[in-house]
Design an enzyme around this catalytic site. Structure first.
Site, PDB file in Angstrom:
ATOM      1  N   LEU A  96       0.824  -1.217   0.000  1.00 41.65           N
ATOM      2  CA  LEU A  96       0.000   0.000   0.000  1.00 41.65           C
ATOM      3  C   LEU A  96       0.858   1.267   0.000  1.00 41.65           C
ATOM      4  O   LEU A  96       0.371   2.327  -0.375  1.00 41.65           O
ATOM      5  CB  LEU A  96      -0.950  -0.004   1.207  1.00 41.65           C
ATOM      6  CG  LEU A  96      -2.031  -1.095   1.173  1.00 41.65           C
ATOM      7  CD1 LEU A  96      -2.873  -1.043   2.450  1.00 41.65           C
ATOM      8  CD2 LEU A  96      -2.919  -0.963  -0.055  1.00 41.65           C
ATOM      9  N   HIS A 137       5.976  -9.947   5.000  1.00 42.36           N
ATOM     10  CA  HIS A 137       5.975  -8.630   4.361  1.00 42.36           C
ATOM     11  C   HIS A 137       5.683  -7.533   5.387  1.00 42.36           C
ATOM     12  O   HIS A 137       6.404  -6.527   5.459  1.00 42.36           O
ATOM     13  CB  HIS A 137       4.929  -8.599   3.233  1.00 42.36           C
ATOM     14  CG  HIS A 137       4.781  -7.262   2.567  1.00 42.36           C
ATOM     15  ND1 HIS A 137       5.140  -7.036   1.255  1.00 42.36           N
ATOM     16  CD2 HIS A 137       4.333  -6.068   3.043  1.00 42.36           C
ATOM     17  CE1 HIS A 137       4.920  -5.758   0.958  1.00 42.36           C
ATOM     18  NE2 HIS A 137       4.421  -5.148   2.033  1.00 42.36           N
ATOM     19  N   GLU A 138       4.643  -7.737   6.205  1.00 42.84           N
ATOM     20  CA  GLU A 138       4.275  -6.694   7.183  1.00 42.84           C
ATOM     21  C   GLU A 138       5.334  -6.566   8.267  1.00 42.84           C
ATOM     22  O   GLU A 138       5.622  -5.464   8.738  1.00 42.84           O
ATOM     23  CB  GLU A 138       2.901  -6.992   7.790  1.00 42.84           C
ATOM     24  CG  GLU A 138       1.749  -7.034   6.794  1.00 42.84           C
ATOM     25  CD  GLU A 138       1.706  -5.851   5.837  1.00 42.84           C
ATOM     26  OE1 GLU A 138       2.130  -4.742   6.206  1.00 42.84           O
ATOM     27  OE2 GLU A 138       1.260  -6.053   4.690  1.00 42.84           O
ATOM     28  N   HIS A 141       8.076  -4.252   7.463  1.00 43.06           N
ATOM     29  CA  HIS A 141       7.778  -2.822   7.691  1.00 43.06           C
ATOM     30  C   HIS A 141       8.182  -2.366   9.094  1.00 43.06           C
ATOM     31  O   HIS A 141       8.532  -1.207   9.296  1.00 43.06           O
ATOM     32  CB  HIS A 141       6.278  -2.556   7.524  1.00 43.06           C
ATOM     33  CG  HIS A 141       5.850  -2.398   6.098  1.00 43.06           C
ATOM     34  ND1 HIS A 141       6.288  -1.372   5.305  1.00 43.06           N
ATOM     35  CD2 HIS A 141       5.000  -3.131   5.331  1.00 43.06           C
ATOM     36  CE1 HIS A 141       5.726  -1.482   4.107  1.00 43.06           C
ATOM     37  NE2 HIS A 141       4.962  -2.544   4.093  1.00 43.06           N
TER      38      HIS A 141
END
Ligand code: NI
Length: 178
Positions: A96, A137-138, A141
């Protein structure tokens, strides 16, 4: 706080995306409201996962829903990847914070994760497949690692203009704010 609170997405190359997120220490109503607003933001943006730095917060929080089914919402507070295992697979990922940009990313199929829920209870579980991929993936972050860092040079080249446009837009917005 209103029922419909949502956050603005933080886009690449905003510096907050490169920061280490800090551990959550209070498991209170404020945390639960943040998590709910993150879920709303994720759904509104048609994402499968969202990490707090993507809405400008340096906190170890991620929300996800790897199927889009109502019962599959999962929030992880202070997630830690204890181990990664299994065959390395290649799969197209988006983010995003990188609208319109996609790359084939290599990740191990499985990961073992320890995390806390919004009440502070600790959980540990092994994930595989797409769910494992979303978590990895998260989790990236939360330690300042981004899609662009894991993209092949071919994918970076293919997305060169889109990446440059994001940098350009960020600089323009920053200049406007003075
Ligand atoms: Ni992302």
């Amino acid at each position: 706080m209103t029922e419909s609170l949502q956050y603005d997405l933080t886009l690449y190359p905003s510096p907050v995306l490169r920061k280490q997120a800090a551990a959550v220490e209070s498991f209170d109503d404020e945390l639960r409201e943040v998590v709910e607003a993150m879920f709303r933001t994720m759904r509104e943006s048609k994402g499968v996962g969202l990490a707090a730095p993507q809405v400008g917060m340096k906190r170890r929080i991620l929300v996800m829903n790897h199927t889009g089914e109502e019962g599959d919402d999962r929030a992880m507070i202070n997630p830690e990847i204890l181990s990664r295992d299994g065959e390395t697979t290649l799969y197209e990922e988006g983010c995003l914070s990188f609208p319109g940009i996609y790359g084939e990313i290599q990740r191990p199929d499985s990961c073992r994760v320890r995390w806390q829920d919004t009440d502070g209870a600790t959980h540990e579980e092994t994930f595989t497949g797409f769910e494992s991929r979303v978590i990895q993936h998260e989790h990236d972050h939360l330690v300042g690692v981004l899609l662009v860092d894991r993209m092949s040079s071919a994918d970076k080249l293919r997305n060169k203009v889109a990446l440059e446009n994001l940098v350009h837009d960020y600089k323009q917005a920053a200049a406007k704010q003075g």
